[in-house]
Design a protein around this motif. Structure first.
Motif, PDB file in Angstrom:
ATOM      1  N   PRO A 264      38.377  46.317  44.687  1.00  0.00           N
ATOM      2  CA  PRO A 264      38.415  46.591  46.132  1.00  0.00           C
ATOM      3  C   PRO A 264      39.304  45.628  46.913  1.00  0.00           C
ATOM      4  O   PRO A 264      39.945  46.034  47.879  1.00  0.00           O
ATOM      5  CB  PRO A 264      36.944  46.458  46.543  1.00  0.00           C
ATOM      6  CG  PRO A 264      36.162  46.736  45.310  1.00  0.00           C
ATOM      7  CD  PRO A 264      37.001  46.171  44.191  1.00  0.00           C
ATOM      8  N   ALA A 265      39.351  44.359  46.516  1.00  0.00           N
ATOM      9  CA  ALA A 265      40.171  43.392  47.253  1.00  0.00           C
ATOM     10  C   ALA A 265      41.646  43.764  47.201  1.00  0.00           C
ATOM     11  O   ALA A 265      42.377  43.597  48.193  1.00  0.00           O
ATOM     12  CB  ALA A 265      39.967  41.988  46.679  1.00  0.00           C
TER      13      ALA A 265
ATOM     14  N   LEU B 288      37.733  42.101  37.024  1.00  0.00           N
ATOM     15  CA  LEU B 288      38.203  43.371  36.477  1.00  0.00           C
ATOM     16  C   LEU B 288      37.946  44.548  37.409  1.00  0.00           C
ATOM     17  O   LEU B 288      38.469  45.643  37.199  1.00  0.00           O
ATOM     18  CB  LEU B 288      37.527  43.636  35.130  1.00  0.00           C
ATOM     19  CG  LEU B 288      37.997  42.769  33.954  1.00  0.00           C
ATOM     20  CD1 LEU B 288      37.035  42.898  32.785  1.00  0.00           C
ATOM     21  CD2 LEU B 288      39.410  43.162  33.522  1.00  0.00           C
ATOM     22  N   GLY B 289      37.127  44.339  38.429  1.00  0.00           N
ATOM     23  CA  GLY B 289      36.809  45.429  39.341  1.00  0.00           C
ATOM     24  C   GLY B 289      35.668  46.292  38.874  1.00  0.00           C
ATOM     25  O   GLY B 289      35.498  47.418  39.361  1.00  0.00           O
ATOM     26  N   GLY B 290      34.884  45.784  37.928  1.00  0.00           N
ATOM     27  CA  GLY B 290      33.749  46.554  37.443  1.00  0.00           C
ATOM     28  C   GLY B 290      32.624  46.596  38.458  1.00  0.00           C
ATOM     29  O   GLY B 290      32.340  45.594  39.119  1.00  0.00           O
TER      30      GLY B 290
ATOM     31  N   TYR C 202      48.802  39.211  41.529  1.00  0.00           N
ATOM     32  CA  TYR C 202      48.998  38.330  40.380  1.00  0.00           C
ATOM     33  C   TYR C 202      47.881  37.299  40.261  1.00  0.00           C
ATOM     34  O   TYR C 202      47.575  36.843  39.152  1.00  0.00           O
ATOM     35  CB  TYR C 202      50.374  37.659  40.455  1.00  0.00           C
ATOM     36  CG  TYR C 202      51.474  38.581  39.973  1.00  0.00           C
ATOM     37  CD1 TYR C 202      51.833  38.637  38.631  1.00  0.00           C
ATOM     38  CD2 TYR C 202      52.121  39.446  40.847  1.00  0.00           C
ATOM     39  CE1 TYR C 202      52.821  39.501  38.182  1.00  0.00           C
ATOM     40  CE2 TYR C 202      53.108  40.314  40.408  1.00  0.00           C
ATOM     41  CZ  TYR C 202      53.450  40.334  39.082  1.00  0.00           C
ATOM     42  OH  TYR C 202      54.415  41.197  38.638  1.00  0.00           O
ATOM     43  N   ASN C 203      47.282  36.940  41.388  1.00  0.00           N
ATOM     44  CA  ASN C 203      46.083  36.084  41.306  1.00  0.00           C
ATOM     45  C   ASN C 203      44.952  36.819  40.597  1.00  0.00           C
ATOM     46  O   ASN C 203      44.189  36.221  39.830  1.00  0.00           O
ATOM     47  CB  ASN C 203      45.637  35.662  42.705  1.00  0.00           C
ATOM     48  CG  ASN C 203      46.503  34.574  43.288  1.00  0.00           C
ATOM     49  OD1 ASN C 203      47.177  33.857  42.559  1.00  0.00           O
ATOM     50  ND2 ASN C 203      46.499  34.450  44.604  1.00  0.00           N
ATOM     51  N   ALA C 204      44.846  38.136  40.870  1.00  0.00           N
ATOM     52  CA  ALA C 204      43.821  38.939  40.195  1.00  0.00           C
ATOM     53  C   ALA C 204      44.085  38.991  38.692  1.00  0.00           C
ATOM     54  O   ALA C 204      43.156  38.885  37.881  1.00  0.00           O
ATOM     55  CB  ALA C 204      43.797  40.344  40.783  1.00  0.00           C
ATOM     56  N   PHE C 205      45.343  39.162  38.305  1.00  0.00           N
ATOM     57  CA  PHE C 205      45.684  39.149  36.883  1.00  0.00           C
ATOM     58  C   PHE C 205      45.349  37.790  36.257  1.00  0.00           C
ATOM     59  O   PHE C 205      44.814  37.718  35.147  1.00  0.00           O
ATOM     60  CB  PHE C 205      47.175  39.441  36.686  1.00  0.00           C
ATOM     61  CG  PHE C 205      47.568  40.859  37.002  1.00  0.00           C
ATOM     62  CD1 PHE C 205      46.649  41.898  36.885  1.00  0.00           C
ATOM     63  CD2 PHE C 205      48.842  41.166  37.428  1.00  0.00           C
ATOM     64  CE1 PHE C 205      46.992  43.206  37.172  1.00  0.00           C
ATOM     65  CE2 PHE C 205      49.208  42.472  37.714  1.00  0.00           C
ATOM     66  CZ  PHE C 205      48.286  43.498  37.585  1.00  0.00           C
TER      67      PHE C 205
END
Length: 469
Positions: free
Chosen positions: A278-279, A451-453, A368-371
């Motif tokens: 969501p972010a 991961l967005g789970g 890229y921070n999420a990765f």
């Protein structure tokens, strides 16, 4: 002049106004995304029910309580509802305005002392023709801002659930460390009784007694610290649940255990994170909203076309209003065009464009921070599992060494310092083992969020009411 003389110019302005292309860079629309993770665990889809994997029913109850009671989340929910009403406001611009004005007065002539009554009623209607699509851009921006806030609200829910789970495991960890500290105190007391008994019988020296007493006092101090830490963790969890921070929730963790992570997490593909988290969705909606803002600012430089109509009536008697004798009506069309603003509108458009470019950089940085969060989470999990296995072996060896050293001390083969060192290594290894399990769990929860789970069953994954009155 005839209106037909202006018609070609109006068409030209309309074409220019509506031809505003998107200002989003291609590199932002299609960022470089790796095919697989560096430590690919599984290409299976990310789990949408990760909370159930911990097999702790109390967590479901605590999560539900937090989602319905947490004040910070409720504030975020109100923000979303406010923006929903702003969206209604932006849509209202497409409809005509209709206002009714009723006035009534009484006046007197100072020279003749004659008084007169006057009453009037007026109905005004106004409408702006959205010939350039400017109002559409404003509504689009409001809608995208609402969607961004809604996605951020979903991220806040996930973060809150992760905080509940993490703080629950912190509480269980503190409870287990407190139990371990109690065992250490009891062990130190037993050792002191044995040493003092041997000293009275002339089997031990005074040094062993002092060392044993010192060990007991150290363990009592450690137990007090663990009790403080336990209450602090309990109160942290209670604050998240919007309870009074009394520490009473400690009793719920009395029989709880830290689950051992013996299952691999389905990580999916890096591209899945872009659509699941969501972010990231919120950040992308913000990019689109600012792109619409650029179009709106550009079209502000073109003329506005407005239609106005009015119906009015005047009478000396209120009962005679709308009798039909003096009703008047008017229809007016107007074109308002900015001619000279000293560069204000142009600067405003450039500001909007630069804000868009700022948000594009923020979006790619967020992506890229999420990765990086996922990559670091998988690396840390692998490292923590290796550390846990090594510490588990060390703990087993340390326990055997502890038992053996005390037996040898009683036989006079080693001094008491050796016993203390063996006991310290044993308890430290057990403490490290508990803390490593907690770190594994905290990292796993963070990885699920990265991961967005989602945390609930897919079939029950309908959005809750934003505000639970």
């Amino acid at each position: 002049m005839k209106v037909t003389l202006y018609f070609p110019f109006l068409i030209g302005f309309a074409v220019l106004g509506c031809a505003t292309d998107s200002q989003i860079a291609d590199a932002t629309r299609s960022p470089e995304v790796p095919t697989n993770w560096q430590l690919q665990q599984s290409q299976l889809a990310v789990n949408d029910n990760w909370l159930a994997e911990f097999k702790q029913p109390i967590l479901a109850k605590l999560v539900h309580e937090a989602l319905t009671s947490n004040r910070t989340l409720r504030q975020a929910a109100y923000d979303t509802e406010i923006l929903e009403q702003r969206l209604v406001q932006s849509g209202a611009a497409f409809w005509p305005t209709l206002d009714l004005k009723l006035t009534s007065g009484r006046s007197q002539n100072a020279n003749t002392d004659v008084t007169a009554n006057s009453h009037s009623i007026e109905l005004n209607a106004g409408y702006e023709i959205d010939i350039w699509g400017k109002l559409s851009n404003a509504e689009q921006q409001a809608n995208l801002i609402y969607l961004a806030n809604k996605a951020q609200y979903q991220q806040s829910r996930l973060t809150l659930v992760a905080d509940v789970v993490t703080n629950w495991f912190n509480l269980v960890t503190s409870k287990q460390l407190q139990s371990l500290a109690k065992r250490r105190v009891e062990n130190a007391r037993q050792n002191l009784d044995i040493i003092e008994s041997g000293y009275k019988q002339g089997l031990n020296g005074a040094l062993d007694v002092y060392l044993s007493r010192n060990e007991l006092n150290s363990e009592l101090s450690n137990l007090a610290d663990q009790h403080t830490s336990l209450l602090q963790n309990a109160r942290n969890l209670e604050k998240i649940l919007s309870r009074y921070p009394s520490g009473a929730i400690v009793s719920s963790a009395a029989q709880a255990e830290l689950p051992l992570l013996d299952w691999a997490i389905p990580t999916g593909l890096p591209s899945d994170v872009m659509t699941r988290k969501p972010a990231l969705q919120a950040s992308w909606y913000q990019v689109l909203a600012l792109d619409a803002a650029v179009a709106f600012a550009h079209k502000q430089r073109f003329p506005s076309i407005n239609l106005n109509a009015a119906i009015s009536d005047n009478s000396n008697e209120l009962s005679d209003l709308l009798s039909g004798s003096s009703i008047a009506w008017s229809i007016l069309g107007s074109i308002t065009a900015p001619l000279f603003r000293a560069g204000d509108l142009k600067a405003n458009e450039e500001i909007s464009r630069l804000q868009l470019k700022q948000q594009e950089q923020l979006y790619v940085d967020t992506l890229y921070n999420a990765f990086a969060e996922v990559e670091n989470g998988m690396t840390l999990e692998d490292s923590l599992k290796q550390s846990y296995q090594a510490t588990l072996n060390a703990s087993q060896n340390a326990r055997q060494a502890e038992t053996l050293s005390f037996e040898q001390y009683q036989k006079g083969l080693v001094n008491y310092t050796t016993v203390l060192e063996a006991q310290g290594r044993s308890f430290d290894a057990q403490s490290a083992l508990i803390q490593l399990k907690n770190k594994l769990l905290a990292n796993r929860v963070a990885l699920y969020v990265a991961l967005g789970g989602d945390f609930s069953e897919p079939q029950n994954n309908q959005e809750d009411e934003l505000i639970n009155e």
